[in-house]
Design a protein around this motif. Structure first.
Motif, PDB file in Angstrom:
ATOM      1  N   ALA A  17       0.859  -1.186   0.000  1.00 56.62           N
ATOM      2  CA  ALA A  17       0.000   0.000   0.000  1.00 56.62           C
ATOM      3  C   ALA A  17       0.894   1.234   0.000  1.00 56.62           C
ATOM      4  CB  ALA A  17      -0.902   0.004   1.229  1.00 56.62           C
ATOM      5  N   GLU A  18       0.411   2.290  -0.620  1.00 56.87           N
ATOM      6  CA  GLU A  18       1.162   3.542  -0.663  1.00 56.87           C
ATOM      7  C   GLU A  18       0.576   4.508   0.349  1.00 56.87           C
ATOM      8  OE1 GLU A  18       1.237   6.989  -3.872  1.00 56.87           O
ATOM      9  OE2 GLU A  18       2.555   5.341  -4.477  1.00 56.87           O
ATOM     10  N   LEU A  19       1.444   5.134   1.128  1.00 54.36           N
ATOM     11  CA  LEU A  19       0.974   6.147   2.069  1.00 54.36           C
ATOM     12  C   LEU A  19       0.447   7.350   1.310  1.00 54.36           C
ATOM     13  CD1 LEU A  19       3.606   6.320   4.960  1.00 54.36           C
ATOM     14  CD2 LEU A  19       1.429   5.126   4.900  1.00 54.36           C
ATOM     15  N   SER A  20      -0.557   7.976   1.862  1.00 55.48           N
ATOM     16  CA  SER A  20      -1.109   9.182   1.262  1.00 55.48           C
ATOM     17  C   SER A  20      -0.113  10.317   1.421  1.00 55.48           C
ATOM     18  CB  SER A  20      -2.424   9.554   1.946  1.00 55.48           C
ATOM     19  OG  SER A  20      -2.829  10.848   1.541  1.00 55.48           O
ATOM     20  N   ILE A  27       5.136  12.912  12.838  1.00 60.33           N
ATOM     21  CA  ILE A  27       5.278  11.468  13.033  1.00 60.33           C
ATOM     22  C   ILE A  27       3.922  10.841  13.340  1.00 60.33           C
ATOM     23  CG2 ILE A  27       6.276   9.702  14.542  1.00 60.33           C
ATOM     24  CD1 ILE A  27       8.766  11.476  14.722  1.00 60.33           C
ATOM     25  N   SER A  28       3.078  11.534  14.086  1.00 64.80           N
ATOM     26  CA  SER A  28       1.767  10.975  14.443  1.00 64.80           C
ATOM     27  C   SER A  28       0.896  10.771  13.201  1.00 64.80           C
ATOM     28  CB  SER A  28       1.052  11.867  15.458  1.00 64.80           C
ATOM     29  OG  SER A  28       0.816  13.154  14.907  1.00 64.80           O
ATOM     30  N   ASP A  29       1.027  11.649  12.190  1.00 69.63           N
ATOM     31  CA  ASP A  29       0.263  11.496  10.953  1.00 69.63           C
ATOM     32  C   ASP A  29       0.695  10.238  10.209  1.00 69.63           C
ATOM     33  OD1 ASP A  29      -0.988  13.949  11.456  1.00 69.63           O
ATOM     34  OD2 ASP A  29       0.479  15.068  10.278  1.00 69.63           O
ATOM     35  N   ILE A  30       1.996  10.004  10.168  1.00 67.85           N
ATOM     36  CA  ILE A  30       2.536   8.814   9.504  1.00 67.85           C
ATOM     37  C   ILE A  30       2.145   7.569  10.303  1.00 67.85           C
ATOM     38  CG2 ILE A  30       4.670   7.631   8.830  1.00 67.85           C
ATOM     39  CD1 ILE A  30       5.872  10.511   8.466  1.00 67.85           C
ATOM     40  N   GLN A  45       4.622   1.537   0.575  1.00 72.06           N
ATOM     41  CA  GLN A  45       5.334   2.334  -0.426  1.00 72.06           C
ATOM     42  C   GLN A  45       5.309   3.812  -0.025  1.00 72.06           C
ATOM     43  OE1 GLN A  45       3.208  -0.355  -3.708  1.00 72.06           O
ATOM     44  NE2 GLN A  45       4.072   1.519  -4.531  1.00 72.06           N
ATOM     45  N   ILE A  46       6.442   4.468  -0.250  1.00 69.72           N
ATOM     46  CA  ILE A  46       6.584   5.883   0.078  1.00 69.72           C
ATOM     47  C   ILE A  46       6.706   6.667  -1.222  1.00 69.72           C
ATOM     48  CG2 ILE A  46       7.930   7.601   1.340  1.00 69.72           C
ATOM     49  CD1 ILE A  46       6.834   5.273   3.051  1.00 69.72           C
ATOM     50  N   PRO A  47       5.702   7.504  -1.565  1.00 69.50           N
ATOM     51  CA  PRO A  47       5.823   8.310  -2.780  1.00 69.50           C
ATOM     52  C   PRO A  47       7.015   9.256  -2.675  1.00 69.50           C
ATOM     53  CG  PRO A  47       3.755   8.786  -1.625  1.00 69.50           C
ATOM     54  CD  PRO A  47       4.494   7.778  -0.821  1.00 69.50           C
ATOM     55  N   GLU A  48       7.580   9.605  -3.817  1.00 70.01           N
ATOM     56  CA  GLU A  48       8.812  10.399  -3.807  1.00 70.01           C
ATOM     57  C   GLU A  48       8.681  11.713  -3.049  1.00 70.01           C
ATOM     58  OE1 GLU A  48      12.422  11.786  -6.609  1.00 70.01           O
ATOM     59  OE2 GLU A  48      10.477  11.590  -7.538  1.00 70.01           O
ATOM     60  N   GLN A  49       7.642  12.442  -3.269  1.00 69.26           N
ATOM     61  CA  GLN A  49       7.466  13.731  -2.589  1.00 69.26           C
ATOM     62  C   GLN A  49       6.549  13.582  -1.388  1.00 69.26           C
ATOM     63  OE1 GLN A  49       9.155  16.482  -3.302  1.00 69.26           O
ATOM     64  NE2 GLN A  49      10.222  15.326  -4.878  1.00 69.26           N
ATOM     65  N   PHE A  50       6.801  12.570  -0.589  1.00 71.04           N
ATOM     66  CA  PHE A  50       5.949  12.267   0.551  1.00 71.04           C
ATOM     67  C   PHE A  50       6.082  13.318   1.641  1.00 71.04           C
ATOM     68  CE2 PHE A  50       5.449  10.221   4.697  1.00 71.04           C
ATOM     69  CZ  PHE A  50       4.107   9.912   4.607  1.00 71.04           C
ATOM     70  N   ALA A  58      11.189   8.757   6.056  1.00 71.32           N
ATOM     71  CA  ALA A  58       9.885   8.094   6.138  1.00 71.32           C
ATOM     72  C   ALA A  58      10.059   6.577   6.245  1.00 71.32           C
ATOM     73  CB  ALA A  58       9.031   8.453   4.928  1.00 71.32           C
ATOM     74  N   CYS A  59      10.982   6.011   5.468  1.00 73.33           N
ATOM     75  CA  CYS A  59      11.235   4.565   5.531  1.00 73.33           C
ATOM     76  C   CYS A  59      11.714   4.161   6.910  1.00 73.33           C
ATOM     77  CB  CYS A  59      12.263   4.162   4.476  1.00 73.33           C
ATOM     78  SG  CYS A  59      11.615   4.131   2.802  1.00 73.33           S
TER      79      CYS A  59
END
Length: 160
Positions: A17-20, A27-30, A45-50, A58-59
């Motif tokens: 799944a890709e994070l929004s 950190i709490s949002d992630i 999955q972490i989008p490039e401009q996350f 993020a990883c």
């Protein structure tokens, strides 16, 4: 922690799944998104401009929860040296799976991406790094490619 690479070696059906990218850098949002996905997917999955933070950061946050993370990279607005730095940093952090994208889905329509390194060149760069004999066996990146936004990189194509 079971990695995405290890999950692929099993006979199980694999889901990621890709994070929004619409959340803030807190950190709490992630953590909220990761908590919802924990146990349901093999990797996140972490989008490039996350969320305005680096894919490596993020990883690391995600991997600290016991989940594997897969960053996305593209050659948009970055030169070869910056990409090599990101790749080496991911490798040092133990991240061994990446998605190489041909488009930056987070770009606004007012800002067109500058393709310093095409997707094809980026794949070749990772292959070159994987063949580097100074790295220990088993440290190679597992690479996936993403097609991205049609027309964003009209002069570059990857043979399918």
């Amino acid at each position: 922690m079971k990695t995405f690479k290890q999950s692929l070696q099993s006979d199980s059906f694999i889901v990621t799944a890709e994070l929004s990218s619409q959340i803030g850098p807190e950190i709490s949002d992630i953590s909220t998104q990761v908590d919802v996905l924990h146990g349901s997917v093999a990797a996140i999955q972490i989008p490039e401009q996350f969320s305005h933070i680096s894919a490596a950061a993020a990883c690391t946050l995600i991997r600290n929860t016991g989940m594997d993370a897969i960053p996305e990279l593209s050659g948009s607005d970055r030169n070869r040296i910056a990409l090599m730095s990101d790749l080496l940093g991911l490798r040092v952090l133990g991240i061994d799976t990446i998605i190489l994208s041909s488009a930056n889905s987070a770009s606004s329509s007012l800002m067109s991406p500058n393709w310093n390194v095409s997707q094809h060149e980026l794949v070749a760069l990772v292959q070159e790094m994987n063949q580097d004999e100074s790295l220990s066996p088993g440290e190679e990146f597992l690479v996936g490619v993403g097609k991205g936004i049609p027309g964003a990189e009209p002069q570059q194509h990857i043979a399918e």
